[in-house]
Design a protein around this motif. Sequence first.
Motif: not given
Ligand code: ADP
Length: 266
Positions: A208, A215, A221-222, A251
Amino acid sequence: QAGTVLSIQIVPFGEDQSMVLSRDVTQFEKLETMRRDFVANVSHELKTPLTVVSGFLETLDDLIDELPPEDVRRYLHLASEQADRMQHLVEDLLQLAALETSAAASYDETVQMASLLNTILEEGRALSSGRHEITLDFDGPANLRGSRKEIHSAMLNLVSNAVRYTPAGGRIDLRWNVAAGGGARFAVTDTGLGIEPQHIPRLTERFYRVDRGRSRESGGTGLGLAIVKHALSRHQATLQIESRPGHGSTFAAAFPAERIARPTDA
Ligand code: ADP
């Protein structure tokens, strides 16, 4: 298979039993759909970079004698970037699979948080390459009980997301302190893009992403937050997300009091 479960449903054990079984089937079908979606997602995520790599290799194979060396170098560089992307994806998939299936083996290590968080701070600064100001506020507790490797991975994923989704010039603050209720809390606050509230409950789903392009472009990698969620839940810890679109996000990983190791355990 779903059909097998359905055929058990007709065994005449009375109404209650048949109700339970039909709920099982729904659950089973849901899992089956999730599994199918997952396989489709993985295949798609691998296929895109693989197509690019084989395209460049074919071009090089056909034109190696005619292409100027700088073009050859550029093609090799682009192919190697895509190979890196596949490698990260496979590493994340393996890590996620291990978190889902392996027994919680070394959950009794004493993890020295000062040393771990300094390592994570340095890793975060290396990922940012000077584009962000990254600070660490360490206020104890000194030690956690658990798997150093998994806690490291969860915390570093939160930091690397903050780097990824915060434009250059932003701030990223790491904070480790005692949480309400006597547990411990690791929080990563960024001044980045932020997230619209409707996305927040889905962020830990595999693949997601709020913005697919961003990303991928930045090496995501999602799977990062799915890994974080699993690693934390193996430590009875929870992930807390607060965000203001356009302003930034926090977070945080909240560990329960029973995960805190007494200094004498070290
Ligand atoms: P990715 O590899 O796409 O970062 P994650 O599972 O780590 O995959 O995160 C999922 C999604 O959450 C990201 O694609 C992004 O849209 C959102 N996200 C995660 N961390 C942040 C952050 N610190 N600020 C804004 N969006 C975030």
